[in-house]
Write a protein that holds these residues in place. Structure first.
Motif, mmCIF file in Angstrom:
data_model
loop_
_atom_site.group_PDB
_atom_site.id
_atom_site.type_symbol
_atom_site.label_atom_id
_atom_site.label_comp_id
_atom_site.label_asym_id
_atom_site.label_seq_id
_atom_site.Cartn_x
_atom_site.Cartn_y
_atom_site.Cartn_z
ATOM 1 N N ALA A 64 47.794 23.533 33.300
ATOM 2 C CA ALA A 64 48.618 24.369 32.436
ATOM 3 C C ALA A 64 49.984 24.556 33.085
ATOM 4 N N PRO A 65 50.771 23.483 33.200
ATOM 5 C CA PRO A 65 52.057 23.587 33.888
ATOM 6 C C PRO A 65 52.976 24.602 33.236
ATOM 7 N N GLY A 66 53.576 25.457 34.053
ATOM 8 C CA GLY A 66 54.480 26.467 33.545
ATOM 9 C C GLY A 66 53.798 27.689 32.981
ATOM 10 N N VAL A 67 52.466 27.771 33.088
ATOM 11 C CA VAL A 67 51.727 28.907 32.536
ATOM 12 C C VAL A 67 51.259 29.851 33.630
ATOM 13 N N VAL A 68 50.726 29.310 34.725
ATOM 14 C CA VAL A 68 50.273 30.152 35.827
ATOM 15 C C VAL A 68 50.852 29.619 37.133
ATOM 16 N N PRO A 69 51.000 30.487 38.137
ATOM 17 C CA PRO A 69 51.519 30.019 39.426
ATOM 18 C C PRO A 69 50.463 29.304 40.242
ATOM 19 N N ARG A 70 50.899 28.639 41.273
ATOM 20 C CA ARG A 70 49.996 28.077 42.279
ATOM 21 C C ARG A 70 49.262 29.242 42.944
ATOM 22 N N MET A 71 47.953 29.116 43.111
ATOM 23 C CA MET A 71 47.137 30.242 43.576
ATOM 24 C C MET A 71 46.400 29.905 44.863
ATOM 25 N N LYS A 72 46.423 30.823 45.810
ATOM 26 C CA LYS A 72 45.523 30.815 46.954
ATOM 27 C C LYS A 72 44.533 31.957 46.736
ATOM 28 N N ALA A 73 43.258 31.638 46.695
ATOM 29 C CA ALA A 73 42.232 32.589 46.266
ATOM 30 C C ALA A 73 41.524 33.249 47.440
ATOM 31 N N SER A 74 41.100 34.499 47.222
ATOM 32 C CA SER A 74 40.311 35.190 48.245
ATOM 33 C C SER A 74 38.989 35.735 47.710
ATOM 34 N N GLY A 75 38.746 35.572 46.411
ATOM 35 C CA GLY A 75 37.441 35.913 45.866
ATOM 36 C C GLY A 75 37.118 37.387 45.916
ATOM 37 N N THR A 76 35.923 37.709 46.405
ATOM 38 C CA THR A 76 35.399 39.070 46.391
ATOM 39 C C THR A 76 35.834 39.852 47.626
ATOM 40 N N PHE A 77 36.240 41.082 47.423
ATOM 41 C CA PHE A 77 36.654 41.997 48.482
ATOM 42 C C PHE A 77 35.478 42.268 49.417
ATOM 43 N N VAL A 78 35.678 42.080 50.704
ATOM 44 C CA VAL A 78 34.663 42.452 51.689
ATOM 45 C C VAL A 78 34.874 43.925 51.991
ATOM 46 N N THR A 79 34.132 44.762 51.295
ATOM 47 C CA THR A 79 34.302 46.209 51.306
ATOM 48 C C THR A 79 32.928 46.864 51.356
ATOM 49 N N PRO A 80 32.829 48.093 51.838
ATOM 50 C CA PRO A 80 31.499 48.694 52.025
ATOM 51 C C PRO A 80 30.636 48.750 50.774
ATOM 52 N N ASP A 81 31.237 49.023 49.615
ATOM 53 C CA ASP A 81 30.473 49.114 48.370
ATOM 54 C C ASP A 81 31.109 48.206 47.320
ATOM 55 N N LEU A 82 30.346 47.259 46.807
ATOM 56 C CA LEU A 82 30.889 46.259 45.896
ATOM 57 C C LEU A 82 31.029 46.743 44.462
ATOM 58 N N GLY A 83 30.316 47.789 44.079
ATOM 59 C CA GLY A 83 30.389 48.256 42.700
ATOM 60 C C GLY A 83 29.951 47.173 41.737
ATOM 61 N N ASN A 84 30.608 47.097 40.579
ATOM 62 C CA ASN A 84 30.225 46.111 39.570
ATOM 63 C C ASN A 84 30.574 44.683 39.956
ATOM 64 N N THR A 85 31.384 44.513 40.994
ATOM 65 C CA THR A 85 31.688 43.160 41.444
ATOM 66 C C THR A 85 30.423 42.420 41.859
ATOM 67 N N ILE A 86 29.391 43.158 42.216
ATOM 68 C CA ILE A 86 28.139 42.531 42.627
ATOM 69 C C ILE A 86 27.537 41.693 41.501
ATOM 70 N N LEU A 87 27.947 41.949 40.261
ATOM 71 C CA LEU A 87 27.436 41.189 39.118
ATOM 72 C C LEU A 87 28.135 39.853 38.948
ATOM 73 N N GLY A 88 29.191 39.619 39.721
ATOM 74 C CA GLY A 88 29.973 38.408 39.545
ATOM 75 C C GLY A 88 29.338 37.165 40.123
ATOM 76 N N ASP A 89 28.283 37.317 40.911
ATOM 77 C CA ASP A 89 27.661 36.169 41.567
ATOM 78 C C ASP A 89 26.228 36.541 41.912
ATOM 79 N N PRO A 90 25.241 35.776 41.454
ATOM 80 C CA PRO A 90 23.845 36.103 41.786
ATOM 81 C C PRO A 90 23.593 36.206 43.288
ATOM 82 N N ALA A 91 24.369 35.484 44.075
ATOM 83 C CA ALA A 91 24.168 35.517 45.515
ATOM 84 C C ALA A 91 24.547 36.856 46.134
#
Length: 435
Positions: free
Chosen positions: A166-193
């Protein structure tokens, strides 16, 4: 639930999680793609994408003429310059005689910028983008490359995959995924692992496990924290949530695969723990101490002060946030100034969330106002940021072989740095970006 004994947590088979998670991330990130739309130039791309097995579209050549080009690396200024972009790369930069042959060979669309200044696309090293509309909002404000400071359900990985299609639609991205934080909240639903972490992420075992899940998903960075959030009135940003040993467990796991750790931080003790543990970038870092800054300079730890976000709290209607902003911002200004004096590399990140996007040019201005020279502040969002992201040979300059990312501004940013906040024109991957 996370177990407290020393048995290793076993992730779900990758055949179950990886394909489904990444596919879901792309679907979530791509929501609204039709609404944002393709820039008109992409329609003339020389290669078409015909689903799996097809080739990503390549915008046709563009020639930018009659501009003044600034090279952030050297500080060199080229007047009456021509920039030739083709095949997703810079083909030529120079005066008219130096670029005449490349212009003829490109035979592309000519954009006369009428004496305006031309710079490489800017780099925002701390954003939170969960959908195409979020990413596009940063792009139109001049950020052609970004680093995610985490997303809700791995949408940043989806956006990373989407960019070439999608040229010109989104920037080049460097990803970090899920926050490594004490409590994941609903983010835990984002990946069965992530299900085994329902009890929290505090033990070294759990910290290593969550880090490894992120790495398995293909993140470019790991994001963690040592303090609570400043932008949430119910939290105290000076309360420490992870200590040296906990951050060290994260850093050690990430380093096994050559991935750096970025760390949300505020209090002096927590910051020192994180830096000693080996993080690569300190995020926010308001109350960083002198000895820690000296250590950062020795270790090559970068500083992302996110001045837009911290300063923005001063305008909050919430009295707690307003008071924090008024207290924290001058302290952060002094920290940035001292970091630069000690040789710490300062990089630009807005900490923008969703559609509430601060222009990366505004962060550059705030860094300049804190004490960086105009050129060093520009480098914080170009060459310095690109090197941090491992893109130093392809992003952050308008030089032959570099990515065809550019912004055009109305006057010299060396004389009026605020001009970066409202680009006249943005080109990403060779495609002219439209709002």
């Amino acid at each position: 639930m996370c177990r407290d004994h020393d048995d290793e947590l076993e992730p779900l088979p990758s055949s179950i999680s990886r394909r489904g998670v990444i596919g879901g991330a792309i679907a979530l990130a791509g929501a609204g793609l039709a609404a944002v739309g393709q820039p008109a130039q992409a329609a003339g791309s020389r290669a078409s994408a015909n689903g799996p097995g097809g080739r990503a579209p390549v915008p046709p050549p563009v020639v930018i003429e009659n501009g003044t080009v600034l090279d952030p690396l050297s500080g060199r200024v080229i007047e009456d310059a021509v920039v030739v972009l083709a095949g997703g790369r810079v083909v030529a930069v120079g005066n008219r005689s130096q670029t005449r042959k490349a212009v003829a060979q490109a035979n592309g669309r000519v954009i006369d910028v009428e004496g305006r200044w031309v710079l490489p696309g800017l780099v925002d090293v701390h954003v939170h983008e969960n959908a195409v509309a979020d990413a596009h909002a940063a792009l139109v404000r001049g950020a052609t490359t970004v680093r995610s400071g985490t997303s809700d359900f791995y949408q940043d990985i989806g956006l990373r995959a989407l960019k070439p299609w999608a040229p010109g639609v989104v920037p080049r991205m460097k990803a970090s995924g899920t926050f490594v934080t004490p409590d994941l909240g609903n983010t835990i639903l984002g990946d069965p692992a992530l299900a085994p972490l329902a009890g929290g992420v505090r033990t070294p075992e759990a910290l290593r496990y969550l880090t490894s899940v992120n790495l398995d998903r293909g993140v470019d960075w790991v994001k963690t924290r040592v303090n609570e959030r400043a932008g949430v009135p119910e939290q105290d940003p000076l309360v420490q949530v992870y200590d040296y040993e906990q951050v060290r467990a994260i850093v050690t796991e990430a380093r096994k695969r050559g991935v750096g750790v970025m760390c949300h931080s505020y209090s002096e003790k927590a910051i020192d723990d994180a830096v000693r543990a080996g993080i690569k970038t300190l995020e926010h870092g308001v109350f960083v101490g002198e000895r820690t800054l000296e250590r950062m300079a020795r270790q090559g730890t970068h500083f992302t002060p996110t001045m837009s976000a911290i300063g923005g709290m001063r305008d909050s209607t919430n009295p707690i946030l307003k008071q924090r902003g008024e207290e924290f911002f001058p302290v952060l200004q002094a920290a940035v100034r001292r970091a630069a004096e000690l040789g710490v590399t300062v990089v630009a990140g807005t900490d923008s969330f969703g559609l509430d996007v601060d222009p990366i040019g505004g962060e550059v201005r705030l860094l300049h106002e804190a004490g960086l020279s105009a050129l060093d502040a520009i480098r914080a969002a170009t060459t310095s940021a690109a090197r941090l992201l491992g893109l130093g040979s392809s992003v952050g300059r308008l030089a032959r072989g570099y990515a065809s990312d550019a912004i055009v501004v109305d006057e010299s940013p060396l004389d009026n740095i605020a001009v970066l906040e409202q680009p006249h024109l943005v080109i990403a991957g060779g495609a002219v970006v439209t709002s």
